[in-house]
Motif scaffolding. Structure first.
Motif, PDB file in Angstrom:
ATOM      1  N   GLY A  10       0.777  -1.231   0.000  1.00  0.00           N
ATOM      2  CA  GLY A  10       0.000   0.000   0.000  1.00  0.00           C
ATOM      3  C   GLY A  10       0.809   1.281   0.000  1.00  0.00           C
ATOM      4  N   CYS A  11       2.111   1.200   0.163  1.00  0.00           N
ATOM      5  CA  CYS A  11       2.937   2.407   0.190  1.00  0.00           C
ATOM      6  C   CYS A  11       3.334   2.791  -1.231  1.00  0.00           C
ATOM      7  N   ARG A  12       3.254   4.058  -1.538  1.00  0.00           N
ATOM      8  CA  ARG A  12       3.634   4.568  -2.853  1.00  0.00           C
ATOM      9  C   ARG A  12       4.783   5.567  -2.757  1.00  0.00           C
ATOM     10  N   SER A  13       5.421   5.619  -1.590  1.00  0.00           N
ATOM     11  CA  SER A  13       6.532   6.553  -1.392  1.00  0.00           C
ATOM     12  C   SER A  13       7.771   6.079  -2.131  1.00  0.00           C
ATOM     13  N   GLU A  14       8.651   7.022  -2.401  1.00  0.00           N
ATOM     14  CA  GLU A  14       9.894   6.695  -3.084  1.00  0.00           C
ATOM     15  C   GLU A  14      10.835   5.959  -2.132  1.00  0.00           C
ATOM     16  N   ALA A  15      11.393   4.860  -2.608  1.00  0.00           N
ATOM     17  CA  ALA A  15      12.326   4.068  -1.809  1.00  0.00           C
ATOM     18  C   ALA A  15      13.690   4.743  -1.755  1.00  0.00           C
ATOM     19  N   THR A  16      14.349   4.615  -0.598  1.00  0.00           N
ATOM     20  CA  THR A  16      15.684   5.167  -0.408  1.00  0.00           C
ATOM     21  C   THR A  16      16.690   4.091  -0.010  1.00  0.00           C
ATOM     22  N   THR A  17      16.179   2.921   0.394  1.00  0.00           N
ATOM     23  CA  THR A  17      17.024   1.853   0.927  1.00  0.00           C
ATOM     24  C   THR A  17      16.678   0.526   0.272  1.00  0.00           C
ATOM     25  N   ALA A  18      17.709  -0.263  -0.034  1.00  0.00           N
ATOM     26  CA  ALA A  18      17.522  -1.629  -0.515  1.00  0.00           C
ATOM     27  C   ALA A  18      17.763  -2.566   0.661  1.00  0.00           C
ATOM     28  N   ILE A  19      16.848  -3.498   0.856  1.00  0.00           N
ATOM     29  CA  ILE A  19      17.008  -4.539   1.874  1.00  0.00           C
ATOM     30  C   ILE A  19      17.232  -5.840   1.124  1.00  0.00           C
ATOM     31  N   GLU A  20      18.454  -6.344   1.194  1.00  0.00           N
ATOM     32  CA  GLU A  20      18.811  -7.571   0.488  1.00  0.00           C
ATOM     33  C   GLU A  20      18.768  -8.711   1.501  1.00  0.00           C
ATOM     34  N   HIS A  49       9.363   3.104   6.249  1.00  0.00           N
ATOM     35  CA  HIS A  49       9.132   1.668   6.394  1.00  0.00           C
ATOM     36  C   HIS A  49      10.381   0.799   6.452  1.00  0.00           C
ATOM     37  N   VAL A  50      11.542   1.380   6.394  1.00  0.00           N
ATOM     38  CA  VAL A  50      12.762   0.564   6.387  1.00  0.00           C
ATOM     39  C   VAL A  50      12.863  -0.303   7.646  1.00  0.00           C
ATOM     40  N   ALA A  91      13.036 -10.963  12.384  1.00  0.00           N
ATOM     41  CA  ALA A  91      12.264 -11.832  13.272  1.00  0.00           C
ATOM     42  C   ALA A  91      12.255 -13.269  12.778  1.00  0.00           C
ATOM     43  N   ARG A  92      12.475 -13.469  11.494  1.00  0.00           N
ATOM     44  CA  ARG A  92      12.523 -14.806  10.905  1.00  0.00           C
ATOM     45  C   ARG A  92      13.957 -15.328  10.793  1.00  0.00           C
ATOM     46  N   ALA A  93      14.895 -14.562  11.321  1.00  0.00           N
ATOM     47  CA  ALA A  93      16.320 -14.910  11.316  1.00  0.00           C
ATOM     48  C   ALA A  93      16.883 -15.049   9.905  1.00  0.00           C
ATOM     49  N   PHE A  94      16.348 -14.276   8.966  1.00  0.00           N
ATOM     50  CA  PHE A  94      16.882 -14.287   7.606  1.00  0.00           C
ATOM     51  C   PHE A  94      18.118 -13.393   7.561  1.00  0.00           C
ATOM     52  N   PRO A  95      19.199 -13.856   6.949  1.00  0.00           N
ATOM     53  CA  PRO A  95      20.346 -12.968   6.761  1.00  0.00           C
ATOM     54  C   PRO A  95      19.920 -11.782   5.882  1.00  0.00           C
ATOM     55  N   LEU A  96      20.328 -10.589   6.273  1.00  0.00           N
ATOM     56  CA  LEU A  96      19.940  -9.419   5.488  1.00  0.00           C
ATOM     57  C   LEU A  96      21.007  -8.356   5.550  1.00  0.00           C
ATOM     58  N   ARG A  97      20.886  -7.442   4.624  1.00  0.00           N
ATOM     59  CA  ARG A  97      21.812  -6.310   4.540  1.00  0.00           C
ATOM     60  C   ARG A  97      21.039  -5.100   4.058  1.00  0.00           C
ATOM     61  N   LEU A  98      21.264  -3.963   4.672  1.00  0.00           N
ATOM     62  CA  LEU A  98      20.654  -2.701   4.238  1.00  0.00           C
ATOM     63  C   LEU A  98      21.711  -1.901   3.500  1.00  0.00           C
ATOM     64  N   ARG A  99      21.304  -1.257   2.410  1.00  0.00           N
ATOM     65  CA  ARG A  99      22.215  -0.360   1.718  1.00  0.00           C
ATOM     66  C   ARG A  99      21.407   0.746   1.060  1.00  0.00           C
ATOM     67  N   PRO A 100      21.967   1.934   0.996  1.00  0.00           N
ATOM     68  CA  PRO A 100      21.276   3.019   0.295  1.00  0.00           C
ATOM     69  C   PRO A 100      21.120   2.653  -1.176  1.00  0.00           C
ATOM     70  N   LEU A 101      20.016   3.035  -1.777  1.00  0.00           N
ATOM     71  CA  LEU A 101      19.843   2.777  -3.209  1.00  0.00           C
ATOM     72  C   LEU A 101      20.955   3.467  -3.963  1.00  0.00           C
ATOM     73  N   GLY A 102      21.506   2.780  -4.922  1.00  0.00           N
ATOM     74  CA  GLY A 102      22.584   3.322  -5.711  1.00  0.00           C
ATOM     75  C   GLY A 102      23.962   2.903  -5.220  1.00  0.00           C
ATOM     76  N   ALA A 103      24.050   2.401  -3.982  1.00  0.00           N
ATOM     77  CA  ALA A 103      25.344   1.934  -3.459  1.00  0.00           C
ATOM     78  C   ALA A 103      25.621   0.547  -4.047  1.00  0.00           C
ATOM     79  N   PRO A 104      26.884   0.200  -4.243  1.00  0.00           N
ATOM     80  CA  PRO A 104      27.201  -1.119  -4.785  1.00  0.00           C
ATOM     81  C   PRO A 104      26.749  -2.244  -3.858  1.00  0.00           C
ATOM     82  N   ALA A 105      26.344  -3.351  -4.436  1.00  0.00           N
ATOM     83  CA  ALA A 105      25.870  -4.498  -3.670  1.00  0.00           C
ATOM     84  C   ALA A 105      27.034  -5.401  -3.300  1.00  0.00           C
ATOM     85  N   ASP A 106      27.038  -5.870  -2.058  1.00  0.00           N
ATOM     86  CA  ASP A 106      27.978  -6.879  -1.580  1.00  0.00           C
ATOM     87  C   ASP A 106      27.182  -8.146  -1.301  1.00  0.00           C
ATOM     88  N   PRO A 107      27.838  -9.302  -1.201  1.00  0.00           N
ATOM     89  CA  PRO A 107      27.112 -10.533  -0.896  1.00  0.00           C
ATOM     90  C   PRO A 107      26.418 -10.443   0.455  1.00  0.00           C
TER      91      PRO A 107
END
Length: 73
Positions: free
Chosen positions: A14-24, A45-46, A55-71
């Motif tokens: 339901g959110c239509r706001s512009e994203a600023t963060t990638a959650i991998e 919403h980040v 809460a599900r113990a999934f490995p995750l990483r936050l990065r600003p949109l446009g930043a290079p992705a690491d594993p």
């Protein structure tokens, strides 16, 4: 001719706001180490999306949109 910059929308339902963060993230029970999913989040919403995955113990990483992705761990 110039093109408009690409606009990314938050993945929160339901959110239509512009994203600023990638959650991998990945679900280690069903995804191999090379399979990573990405959710996009606006500033509002980040933490909600991060907490949902953490809460599900999934490995995750936050990065600003446009930043290079690491594993993801």
């Amino acid at each position: 001719m110039t093109t408009a910059p690409e606009r990314h929308t938050c993945s929160r339902a339901g959110c239509r706001s512009e994203a600023t963060t990638a959650i991998e993230w990945r679900n280690p029970r069903i995804h191999t180490g090379d399979r990573v999913k990405t959710w996009l989040a606006c500033d509002e919403h980040v933490e909600v999306l991060r907490d949902f995955l953490a809460a599900r113990a999934f490995p995750l990483r936050l990065r600003p949109l446009g930043a290079p992705a690491d594993p993801v761990p």
